[in-house]
Write an enzyme that holds these catalytic residues in place. Structure first.
Site, PDB file in Angstrom:
ATOM      1  N   CYS A 116       0.469  30.228   4.569  1.00 26.72           N
ATOM      2  CA  CYS A 116       1.204  29.135   5.016  1.00 26.72           C
ATOM      3  C   CYS A 116       0.865  27.803   4.272  1.00 26.72           C
ATOM      4  O   CYS A 116       1.645  26.865   4.200  1.00 26.72           O
ATOM      5  CB  CYS A 116       1.058  29.097   6.574  1.00 26.72           C
ATOM      6  N   HIS A 253       3.567  22.185   8.685  1.00 29.88           N
ATOM      7  CA  HIS A 253       3.889  23.410   8.443  1.00 29.88           C
ATOM      8  C   HIS A 253       4.702  23.750   9.836  1.00 29.88           C
ATOM      9  O   HIS A 253       4.146  23.355  11.108  1.00 29.88           O
ATOM     10  CB  HIS A 253       2.708  24.327   8.027  1.00 29.88           C
ATOM     11  N   ASN A 283       8.580  30.641  11.623  1.00 32.38           N
ATOM     12  CA  ASN A 283       7.361  30.274  10.811  1.00 32.38           C
ATOM     13  C   ASN A 283       7.661  31.168   9.348  1.00 32.38           C
ATOM     14  O   ASN A 283       7.587  32.501   9.327  1.00 32.38           O
ATOM     15  CB  ASN A 283       6.281  31.042  11.421  1.00 32.38           C
TER      16      ASN A 283
HETATM   17  N1  ACO Z   1       7.300  38.107  24.843  1.00 33.95           N
HETATM   18  C1  ACO Z   1       6.527  38.158  25.946  1.00 33.95           C
HETATM   19  N2  ACO Z   1       5.369  38.180  26.208  1.00 33.95           N
HETATM   20  C2  ACO Z   1       4.518  38.002  25.194  1.00 33.95           C
HETATM   21  C3  ACO Z   1       4.921  37.981  23.933  1.00 33.95           C
HETATM   22  C4  ACO Z   1       6.368  37.928  23.636  1.00 33.95           C
HETATM   23  N3  ACO Z   1       7.031  37.802  22.354  1.00 33.95           N
HETATM   24  N4  ACO Z   1       3.996  38.027  23.065  1.00 33.95           N
HETATM   25  C5  ACO Z   1       2.838  37.976  23.710  1.00 33.95           C
HETATM   26  N5  ACO Z   1       3.296  38.095  25.004  1.00 33.95           N
HETATM   27  C6  ACO Z   1       2.423  38.320  26.255  1.00 33.95           C
HETATM   28  C7  ACO Z   1       0.938  38.692  26.030  1.00 33.95           C
HETATM   29  O1  ACO Z   1       0.945  40.234  25.762  1.00 33.95           O
HETATM   30  C8  ACO Z   1       0.144  38.191  27.177  1.00 33.95           C
HETATM   31  O2  ACO Z   1       0.403  39.083  28.316  1.00 33.95           O
HETATM   32  P1  ACO Z   1      -0.736  39.539  29.130  1.00 33.95           P
HETATM   33  O3  ACO Z   1      -1.256  38.298  29.849  1.00 33.95           O
HETATM   34  O4  ACO Z   1      -0.256  40.535  30.034  1.00 33.95           O
HETATM   35  O5  ACO Z   1      -1.979  40.052  28.003  1.00 33.95           O
HETATM   36  C9  ACO Z   1       0.885  37.044  27.571  1.00 33.95           C
HETATM   37  O6  ACO Z   1       2.195  36.946  26.810  1.00 33.95           O
HETATM   38  C10 ACO Z   1       0.193  35.739  27.229  1.00 33.95           C
HETATM   39  O7  ACO Z   1      -0.220  35.807  25.661  1.00 33.95           O
HETATM   40  P2  ACO Z   1      -1.052  34.891  25.045  1.00 33.95           P
HETATM   41  O8  ACO Z   1      -1.689  35.250  23.783  1.00 33.95           O
HETATM   42  O9  ACO Z   1      -2.056  34.121  26.201  1.00 33.95           O
HETATM   43  O10 ACO Z   1       0.202  33.698  24.932  1.00 33.95           O
HETATM   44  P3  ACO Z   1      -0.065  32.217  24.450  1.00 33.95           P
HETATM   45  O11 ACO Z   1       0.511  31.391  25.223  1.00 33.95           O
HETATM   46  O12 ACO Z   1      -1.347  32.081  23.672  1.00 33.95           O
HETATM   47  O13 ACO Z   1       1.083  32.419  23.106  1.00 33.95           O
HETATM   48  C11 ACO Z   1       1.235  32.535  20.551  1.00 33.95           C
HETATM   49  C12 ACO Z   1       1.039  33.112  22.123  1.00 33.95           C
HETATM   50  C13 ACO Z   1       2.489  31.912  20.836  1.00 33.95           C
HETATM   51  C14 ACO Z   1       1.076  33.394  19.659  1.00 33.95           C
HETATM   52  C15 ACO Z   1       0.005  31.510  20.668  1.00 33.95           C
HETATM   53  O14 ACO Z   1      -1.071  32.042  20.682  1.00 33.95           O
HETATM   54  C16 ACO Z   1       0.030  30.645  19.588  1.00 33.95           C
HETATM   55  O15 ACO Z   1       0.796  29.611  19.670  1.00 33.95           O
HETATM   56  N6  ACO Z   1      -0.727  31.044  18.570  1.00 33.95           N
HETATM   57  C17 ACO Z   1      -0.728  30.114  17.461  1.00 33.95           C
HETATM   58  C18 ACO Z   1      -0.434  31.248  16.394  1.00 33.95           C
HETATM   59  C19 ACO Z   1       0.784  30.810  15.688  1.00 33.95           C
HETATM   60  O16 ACO Z   1       1.701  29.913  15.967  1.00 33.95           O
HETATM   61  N7  ACO Z   1       0.995  31.454  14.542  1.00 33.95           N
HETATM   62  C20 ACO Z   1       1.735  31.268  13.554  1.00 33.95           C
HETATM   63  C21 ACO Z   1       1.359  32.001  12.395  1.00 33.95           C
HETATM   64  S1  ACO Z   1      -0.088  31.273  11.822  1.00 33.95           S
HETATM   65  C22 ACO Z   1       0.171  29.861  11.169  1.00 33.95           C
HETATM   66  O17 ACO Z   1       1.252  29.522  10.448  1.00 33.95           O
HETATM   67  C23 ACO Z   1      -0.884  28.748  11.009  1.00 33.95           C
END
Ligand code: ACO
Length: 326
Positions: A116, A253, A283
């Site tokens: 990224c 980003h 993204n």
């Molecule tokens: N739809 C529904 N539920 C989902 C999805 C989805 N698409 N994806 C995950 N879940 C579920 C998980 O399985 C989990 O269920 P569980 O509790 O039964 O296991 C629940 O949602 C919560 O998951 P978390 O990982 O706690 O969710 P979180 O609030 O952390 O959100 C996310 C996940 C959005 C990926 C978050 O961790 C995040 O923002 N991380 C940063 C990563 C990012 O944005 N990366 C982009 C690429 S990297 C970059 O560009 C820098």
């Protein structure tokens, strides 16, 4: 004291025609528009058509940027592309693009693999070559087809990414050497390889002989992203001798709305100064900053004279920033 600055003289972007909305995603994996919107800020993403490659996306963005700059392929001294989704393992997308654009025989062309942060890394390299007097005009691109390394059955990652490309043409101009100059005023790059496994492709040439799929430890990425993006913005402002509060725009980003808002808050910037395009772009990795920049320049939202911080963070981890007066 005068100095050489890299001025942005043209911008371009391209998004593939096909879109997938959150409701479309809900038909593919167990998810919902509500979950995706709330956790990521994404409403839809663009996906390259079958037979449409990263070099095609880059070509369209490049054509627009060169037309906008009023230059021809003959004028280019460098083509540099941030990408982690090349058409072929080698040669570079930049080499393929150079031939398609018809640049002068011998013009250097290279890809930068910094995920990224690929565009900020590429801009920094091109800016340094311009300031050293090695080149005059560079085409700097971020282009990705992340849909090709997306596991469409993994709801943890497939809802996050999209395809696209953005480009700028930068050219040497004389400046005064202070922060009133137009062009790239300061840049800074970082990396921390100890975070390698928190965001990676599950395959590769040397390991599995396949491209693999995106794997992400979302919580670890989230934890580091806000700090890295904030640091990059603060450092580039400090290097140029300005306060972050003096900028017109923060263009981070487009990873995730909660990360973007978190960075804006840490930098104590009002919401109106923080650019968000993730809703319709998702993204797009290295493409996200030049795509958003080009869209904002095209619409007139970002104008001549505006002071903008571009900051990115991605796999590696890599992160970095650039302070630019348009
Ligand atoms: N739809 C529904 N539920 C989902 C999805 C989805 N698409 N994806 C995950 N879940 C579920 C998980 O399985 C989990 O269920 P569980 O509790 O039964 O296991 C629940 O949602 C919560 O998951 P978390 O990982 O706690 O969710 P979180 O609030 O952390 O959100 C996310 C996940 C959005 C990926 C978050 O961790 C995040 O923002 N991380 C940063 C990563 C990012 O944005 N990366 C982009 C690429 S990297 C970059 O560009 C820098």
């Amino acid at each position: 004291m005068t100095c050489i600055r890299s001025e942005i003289i043209g911008h371009g972007h391209y998004l593939p025609a096909k879109t997938l909305t959150n409701d479309d995603m809900a038909k593919m994996v167990e998810t919902s528009d509500e979950w995706i919107t709330e956790r990521t800020g994404i409403k839809s993403r663009h996906v390259a058509a079958e037979g449409e490659y990263t070099s095609d996306l880059a070509f369209h963005a490049a054509e627009m940027a060169m037309k906008n700059a009023g230059i021809s392929a003959e004028d280019l001294d460098l083509i540099i592309i941030g990408t982690i989704t090349p058409d072929n393992t080698f040669p570079s997308v930049a080499a393929k693009l150079a031939a398609r654009l018809g640049v002068r025989h011998g013009t250097p062309a290279l890809d930068i693999s910094a995920a990224c942060s690929g565009f900020v890394y590429s801009l920094t390299i091109a800016d340094n070559m311009i300031r050293l007097g090695q080149i005059k005009t560079a085409l700097v691109i971020g282009a990705e087809t992340l849909s090709r390394v997306t596991d469409w059955t993994d709801r943890n990652t497939c809802v996050l990414f999209g395809d696209g490309a953005g480009a700028v043409v930068i050219q040497a101009k004389e400046g005064k050497g202070d922060s009133s100059d137009t062009g790239v005023l300061s840049t800074k790059l970082f990396a921390d390889g100890t975070q390698y496994e928190n965001l990676m492709a599950t395959g590769g040439v040397s390991t599995t002989q396949t491209a693999g799929y995106v794997f992400m430890n979302g919580k670890e990425v989230f934890k580091s992203a806000i700090g890295c993006l904030t640091q990059a913005a603060e450092v580039v402002a400090e290097q140029a001798g300005i306060r972050v509060s003096d900028i017109d725009w923060l263009l981070p980003h487009q990873a995730n709305i909660r990360i973007i808002e978190g960075v804006g808050k840490k930098l104590e910037l009002p919401e109106e100064k923080v650019i968000v395009t993730i809703d319709h772009q998702a993204n797009t990795s290295a493409a996200s900053i030049p795509l958003a920049l080009s869209e904002c320049l095209e619409s007139g939202r970002i104008r001549k004279g505006d002071l903008v911080i571009l900051n990115s963070m991605g796999a590696g981890f890599t992160w970095g920033g650039a302070l630019v007066r348009i």
